[in-house]
Design a protein around this motif. Structure first.
Motif, PDB file in Angstrom:
ATOM      1  N   THR A  95      22.503 -11.011  -5.350  1.00 43.01           N
ATOM      2  CA  THR A  95      22.569  -9.647  -4.838  1.00 43.01           C
ATOM      3  C   THR A  95      22.563  -8.616  -5.946  1.00 43.01           C
ATOM      4  OG1 THR A  95      24.985  -9.790  -4.777  1.00 43.01           O
ATOM      5  CG2 THR A  95      23.788 -10.341  -2.768  1.00 43.01           C
ATOM      6  N   LYS A  96      22.934  -9.013  -7.167  1.00 43.90           N
ATOM      7  CA  LYS A  96      22.977  -8.066  -8.273  1.00 43.90           C
ATOM      8  C   LYS A  96      21.604  -7.762  -8.843  1.00 43.90           C
ATOM      9  CE  LYS A  96      27.473  -7.405  -8.653  1.00 43.90           C
ATOM     10  NZ  LYS A  96      28.066  -6.062  -8.480  1.00 43.90           N
ATOM     11  N   VAL A  97      20.623  -8.614  -8.556  1.00 41.08           N
ATOM     12  CA  VAL A  97      19.307  -8.419  -9.155  1.00 41.08           C
ATOM     13  C   VAL A  97      18.228  -8.161  -8.125  1.00 41.08           C
ATOM     14  CG1 VAL A  97      19.880  -9.836 -11.146  1.00 41.08           C
ATOM     15  CG2 VAL A  97      18.817 -10.896  -9.168  1.00 41.08           C
ATOM     16  N   SER A  98      18.541  -8.304  -6.840  1.00 38.49           N
ATOM     17  CA  SER A  98      17.523  -8.131  -5.816  1.00 38.49           C
ATOM     18  C   SER A  98      16.910  -6.735  -5.903  1.00 38.49           C
ATOM     19  CB  SER A  98      18.136  -8.335  -4.425  1.00 38.49           C
ATOM     20  OG  SER A  98      18.613  -9.650  -4.287  1.00 38.49           O
ATOM     21  N   GLY A  99      15.605  -6.714  -6.071  1.00 35.96           N
ATOM     22  CA  GLY A  99      14.903  -5.446  -6.076  1.00 35.96           C
ATOM     23  C   GLY A  99      14.980  -4.674  -7.368  1.00 35.96           C
ATOM     24  N   HIS A 100      15.622  -5.215  -8.398  1.00 30.51           N
ATOM     25  CA  HIS A 100      15.761  -4.490  -9.661  1.00 30.51           C
ATOM     26  C   HIS A 100      14.834  -5.087 -10.716  1.00 30.51           C
ATOM     27  CE1 HIS A 100      19.273  -2.249  -8.265  1.00 30.51           C
ATOM     28  NE2 HIS A 100      19.674  -3.364  -7.711  1.00 30.51           N
ATOM     29  N   GLY A 101      14.204  -4.241 -11.495  1.00 30.53           N
ATOM     30  CA  GLY A 101      13.280  -4.696 -12.529  1.00 30.53           C
ATOM     31  C   GLY A 101      14.022  -5.162 -13.765  1.00 30.53           C
ATOM     32  N   VAL A 102      14.592  -6.348 -13.725  1.00 31.01           N
ATOM     33  CA  VAL A 102      15.367  -6.890 -14.835  1.00 31.01           C
ATOM     34  C   VAL A 102      14.433  -7.609 -15.795  1.00 31.01           C
ATOM     35  CG1 VAL A 102      17.263  -8.414 -15.485  1.00 31.01           C
ATOM     36  CG2 VAL A 102      17.364  -7.150 -13.334  1.00 31.01           C
ATOM     37  N   GLN A 103      14.527  -7.286 -17.080  1.00 30.22           N
ATOM     38  CA  GLN A 103      13.717  -7.956 -18.095  1.00 30.22           C
ATOM     39  C   GLN A 103      14.239  -9.367 -18.297  1.00 30.22           C
ATOM     40  OE1 GLN A 103      11.062  -6.691 -19.921  1.00 30.22           O
ATOM     41  NE2 GLN A 103      11.089  -4.819 -18.706  1.00 30.22           N
ATOM     42  N   GLY A 104      13.386 -10.368 -18.124  1.00 33.93           N
ATOM     43  CA  GLY A 104      13.826 -11.751 -18.264  1.00 33.93           C
ATOM     44  C   GLY A 104      12.785 -12.612 -18.940  1.00 33.93           C
ATOM     45  N   ASP A 105      13.240 -13.457 -19.883  1.00 34.12           N
ATOM     46  CA  ASP A 105      12.358 -14.412 -20.547  1.00 34.12           C
ATOM     47  C   ASP A 105      12.467 -15.794 -19.915  1.00 34.12           C
ATOM     48  OD1 ASP A 105      11.257 -12.809 -22.851  1.00 34.12           O
ATOM     49  OD2 ASP A 105      13.405 -12.521 -23.155  1.00 34.12           O
ATOM     50  N   LYS A 106      13.624 -16.102 -19.372  1.00 32.32           N
ATOM     51  CA  LYS A 106      13.806 -17.334 -18.615  1.00 32.32           C
ATOM     52  C   LYS A 106      14.824 -17.037 -17.525  1.00 32.32           C
ATOM     53  CE  LYS A 106      15.166 -21.755 -17.615  1.00 32.32           C
ATOM     54  NZ  LYS A 106      16.351 -22.215 -16.877  1.00 32.32           N
ATOM     55  N   VAL A 107      14.423 -17.270 -16.274  1.00 32.33           N
ATOM     56  CA  VAL A 107      15.273 -16.982 -15.128  1.00 32.33           C
ATOM     57  C   VAL A 107      15.404 -18.254 -14.308  1.00 32.33           C
ATOM     58  CG1 VAL A 107      15.558 -15.631 -13.026  1.00 32.33           C
ATOM     59  CG2 VAL A 107      14.536 -14.577 -15.063  1.00 32.33           C
ATOM     60  N   THR A 108      16.643 -18.644 -14.016  1.00 36.37           N
ATOM     61  CA  THR A 108      16.895 -19.788 -13.142  1.00 36.37           C
ATOM     62  C   THR A 108      17.467 -19.282 -11.831  1.00 36.37           C
ATOM     63  OG1 THR A 108      17.346 -21.283 -14.992  1.00 36.37           O
ATOM     64  CG2 THR A 108      18.161 -21.939 -12.828  1.00 36.37           C
ATOM     65  N   LEU A 109      16.774 -19.579 -10.745  1.00 38.86           N
ATOM     66  CA  LEU A 109      17.248 -19.252  -9.409  1.00 38.86           C
ATOM     67  C   LEU A 109      17.784 -20.545  -8.813  1.00 38.86           C
ATOM     68  CD1 LEU A 109      17.511 -17.133  -7.228  1.00 38.86           C
ATOM     69  CD2 LEU A 109      15.137 -17.543  -6.582  1.00 38.86           C
ATOM     70  N   ASP A 110      19.108 -20.760  -8.953  1.00 38.89           N
ATOM     71  CA  ASP A 110      19.721 -22.031  -8.584  1.00 38.89           C
ATOM     72  C   ASP A 110      20.184 -22.011  -7.129  1.00 38.89           C
ATOM     73  OD1 ASP A 110      20.550 -24.610  -8.958  1.00 38.89           O
ATOM     74  OD2 ASP A 110      22.410 -24.099  -9.989  1.00 38.89           O
ATOM     75  N   SER A 168      17.017 -16.979   2.386  1.00 45.16           N
ATOM     76  CA  SER A 168      15.938 -16.797   3.347  1.00 45.16           C
ATOM     77  C   SER A 168      14.683 -16.418   2.577  1.00 45.16           C
ATOM     78  CB  SER A 168      16.282 -15.683   4.338  1.00 45.16           C
ATOM     79  OG  SER A 168      16.272 -14.422   3.680  1.00 45.16           O
ATOM     80  N   GLU A 169      13.548 -16.529   3.239  1.00 45.52           N
ATOM     81  CA  GLU A 169      12.301 -16.171   2.558  1.00 45.52           C
ATOM     82  C   GLU A 169      12.304 -14.705   2.143  1.00 45.52           C
ATOM     83  OE1 GLU A 169       7.685 -17.435   2.791  1.00 45.52           O
ATOM     84  OE2 GLU A 169       8.785 -17.323   4.668  1.00 45.52           O
ATOM     85  N   GLU A 170      12.867 -13.852   2.987  1.00 46.64           N
ATOM     86  CA  GLU A 170      12.907 -12.426   2.675  1.00 46.64           C
ATOM     87  C   GLU A 170      13.728 -12.162   1.412  1.00 46.64           C
ATOM     88  OE1 GLU A 170      14.169  -8.195   4.835  1.00 46.64           O
ATOM     89  OE2 GLU A 170      14.766 -10.111   5.706  1.00 46.64           O
ATOM     90  N   THR A 171      14.915 -12.764   1.317  1.00 49.85           N
ATOM     91  CA  THR A 171      15.764 -12.544   0.146  1.00 49.85           C
ATOM     92  C   THR A 171      15.145 -13.144  -1.106  1.00 49.85           C
ATOM     93  OG1 THR A 171      17.748 -12.563   1.538  1.00 49.85           O
ATOM     94  CG2 THR A 171      18.056 -12.921  -0.820  1.00 49.85           C
ATOM     95  N   GLY A 172      14.624 -14.375  -0.993  1.00 44.18           N
ATOM     96  CA  GLY A 172      14.007 -15.007  -2.150  1.00 44.18           C
ATOM     97  C   GLY A 172      12.838 -14.221  -2.678  1.00 44.18           C
ATOM     98  N   ASN A 173      11.992 -13.740  -1.787  1.00 43.61           N
ATOM     99  CA  ASN A 173      10.837 -12.958  -2.230  1.00 43.61           C
ATOM    100  C   ASN A 173      11.253 -11.624  -2.824  1.00 43.61           C
ATOM    101  OD1 ASN A 173       8.999 -14.916  -1.488  1.00 43.61           O
ATOM    102  ND2 ASN A 173       8.664 -14.059   0.551  1.00 43.61           N
ATOM    103  N   MET A 174      12.350 -11.058  -2.319  1.00 42.52           N
ATOM    104  CA  MET A 174      12.851  -9.802  -2.890  1.00 42.52           C
ATOM    105  C   MET A 174      13.289 -10.008  -4.338  1.00 42.52           C
ATOM    106  SD  MET A 174      15.960  -7.379  -1.500  1.00 42.52           S
ATOM    107  CE  MET A 174      15.251  -7.411   0.148  1.00 42.52           C
ATOM    108  N   ILE A 175      13.924 -11.145  -4.595  1.00 44.51           N
ATOM    109  CA  ILE A 175      14.342 -11.452  -5.965  1.00 44.51           C
ATOM    110  C   ILE A 175      13.127 -11.612  -6.863  1.00 44.51           C
ATOM    111  CG2 ILE A 175      15.488 -13.165  -7.416  1.00 44.51           C
ATOM    112  CD1 ILE A 175      17.303 -13.730  -4.969  1.00 44.51           C
ATOM    113  N   LEU A 176      12.130 -12.335  -6.378  1.00 42.77           N
ATOM    114  CA  LEU A 176      10.915 -12.532  -7.177  1.00 42.77           C
ATOM    115  C   LEU A 176      10.210 -11.204  -7.421  1.00 42.77           C
ATOM    116  CD1 LEU A 176       9.339 -15.815  -5.781  1.00 42.77           C
ATOM    117  CD2 LEU A 176      11.152 -15.495  -7.455  1.00 42.77           C
ATOM    118  N   ASP A 177      10.214 -10.336  -6.413  1.00 41.11           N
ATOM    119  CA  ASP A 177       9.583  -9.026  -6.584  1.00 41.11           C
ATOM    120  C   ASP A 177      10.262  -8.217  -7.679  1.00 41.11           C
ATOM    121  OD1 ASP A 177       7.808  -9.600  -4.588  1.00 41.11           O
ATOM    122  OD2 ASP A 177       8.868  -8.476  -3.029  1.00 41.11           O
TER     123      ASP A 177
END
Length: 479
Positions: free
Chosen positions: A145-160, A166-175
């Motif tokens: 919830t802290k990163v959903s929808g935010h343009g966070v700079q990342g070199d390696k991201v683990t979504l554990d 849900s598909e909606e939340t997961g895609n929001m994180i990827l976006d």
């Protein structure tokens, strides 16, 4: 040692790999890689000969529990910080507590290891935990919830534990992450990587289920590697010898004589056991909407348009969870008053649905039944505002009415006033749709079912609409 894998990406020996370096970091952390972990490290760490950096930008990993997934992630993250200065590594979990607990265990291991001298003092403020390194790189835990929808700079991201999304939340994180990760390659010269890791989930796990199913079907990007460990689909999770054969950490992190005690922890939850140690998706429906025998005995042949004659028709429309599919069904009132429900179309998403629904309603001069709340709300709103409203007449379906739709349909099947046309997709929807109760009423539960619910729901709505058709607008009369 042969690593038992259900499916995944094979090692390309024409490419060199960073796997050996990851393995060395794991040794320094006191957690040498197991064979399955080394396989993942070697494949995910393959180097593109054209760029000198990672070939794969996405890693999808499905494993049972108690196999050492976290230690592999920790070793990879630590190594990733040393690709260069000022790198950003994120570990995301379902909640801030989950992410924080993982981070604290990692800190304890890191600070007690020979790698401690390359680290700085960790930050432990609530919600802002971080482990900096002397080269300016940093590892940070976050809740999704802290990163959903935010343009966070990342070199390696683990979504554990991606099964929890849900598909909606997961895609929001990827976006939020993926666009900014793309810019990091240009800035650092190292290909960023997104790791999506989890044990298999349930019907609610729409994000991870789709990712894994795409890989199994061969629909993943060539820059995605994937790994799937666990029991074969037809294997019995109650056979502990089968668990020993297919669990990638069996005999390495725990022994055969421990399995009965592990199983006892799930004594009242066999599907949970199958997920945890067999990595088998929980697709069971415990409260099926329509009895299988009743469904089988109320099937009739489909009705073709040429056979309709003057029989009244109403269309029912339903949308699946996360708007993945739209189903359209017809409710046909026969001469004897019996209603035949017939699935007409299952459409991907909702984008093209308004035009098709309008075409059908116009062609057959038929009204429409659709829930104006829930998953169909957006589609219903677009239908009401698409112009030329006279081509779509709506049956007035209230929230109270909606709670009676399912019960009315089952009652109609039971007393012979409703039938359904034969259709394999509709059969699957009926078999996999569960219900949830609200007092004495129930409705189909989209997140508690194990497949598409919209085909069955659209038939239920069509049957209700056949009994609640709006009156035709006649010519204006002045008295």
């Amino acid at each position: 040692m042969t690593v038992p894998m259900r499916g995944g990406t094979a090692r390309n020996l024409e490419r060199r790999t960073d796997g050996a370096i990851v393995a060395r970091f794991a040794e320094l952390l006191g957690t040498p890689l197991l064979p399955w972990q080394r396989l993942v490290a070697d494949v995910a760490g393959e180097i593109d000969p054209d760029t000198g950096t990672y070939f794969y930008d996405t890693v999808i990993l499905s494993t049972p529990r108690q196999c050492g997934k976290s230690t592999l992630v920790d070793a990879w993250d630590t190594r990733n910080t040393q690709w260069g200065p000022n790198r950003y590594v994120y570990y995301l979990a379902q909640t801030g507590k989950d992410a924080g607990d993982h981070f604290k265990k990692f800190l304890k291991t890191l600070q007690a290891s020979p790698l401690a001298p390359i680290t700085g003092r960790p930050y432990m403020g609530r919600g802002s935990e971080a482990q900096p390194f002397r080269n300016g790189s940093i590892i940070m835990p976050k809740s999704v919830t802290k990163v959903s929808g935010h343009g966070v700079q990342g070199d390696k991201v683990t979504l554990d534990e991606a099964f929890s999304l849900s598909e909606e939340t997961g895609n929001m994180i990827l976006d939020g992450f993926v666009p900014t990760m793309a810019t990091r390659l240009q800035a650092t010269g190292v290909q960023p990587q997104l790791w999506i890791t989890s044990t298999e989930g349930t019907a609610d796990s729409t994000f991870f289920n789709r990712k894994l199913d795409e890989c199994r079907a061969g629909d993943q990007s060539r820059r995605t590697c994937w790994f799937d460990f666990g029991l074969p689909p037809d294997a019995d999770p109650e056979n502990l010898d089968m668990i020993m054969r297919y669990h990638p950490a069996a005999g390495l992190l725990w022994r055969r004589d421990q399995l009965p005690d592990f199983r006892e922890q799930w004594r009242n939850n066999p599907s949970g056991w199958a997920r945890a140690f067999g990595n088998q998706r929980d697709e069971g429906v415990t409260d099926r909407v329509i009895d299988a025998d009743l469904w089988a005995t109320t099937t009739v042949p489909p009705i073709s348009p040429s056979e309709l004659g003057a029989r009244p028709v109403v269309f029912g429309v339903a949308v699946d969870v996360d708007a993945t599919h739209t189903s359209i069904s017809a409710g046909i009132v026969n001469d004897d008053g019996i209603v035949t429900t017939q699935l007409l179309k299952i459409m991907d998403g909702t984008g093209h649905a308004p035009a098709e629904i309008k075409r059908l309603c116009d062609t057959y001069a038929a009204p429409l039944v659709i829930d104006t709340r829930g998953t169909s709300a957006d589609l219903a709103d677009r239908l009401r505002h698409m112009g030329d409203e006279e081509t779509v007449r709506f049956c007035d379906l209230t929230a109270t009415d909606y709670l009676t739709v399912g019960q009315s349909y089952v009652s109609g099947l039971s007393n012979g006033t409703v039938l359904h046309a034969a259709d394999t997709d509709l059969d699957a929807s009926a078999a996999n749709s569960a219900r949830t109760w609200a007092g004495d009423a129930w409705r189909v539960t989209r997140r508690g079912s194990t497949g598409l619910t919209s085909p069955l729901e659209s038939c239920m709505l069509a049957a209700w609409g056949a009994a609640h058709m709006p009156e035709e607008d006649g010519p204006l009369q002045i008295f």
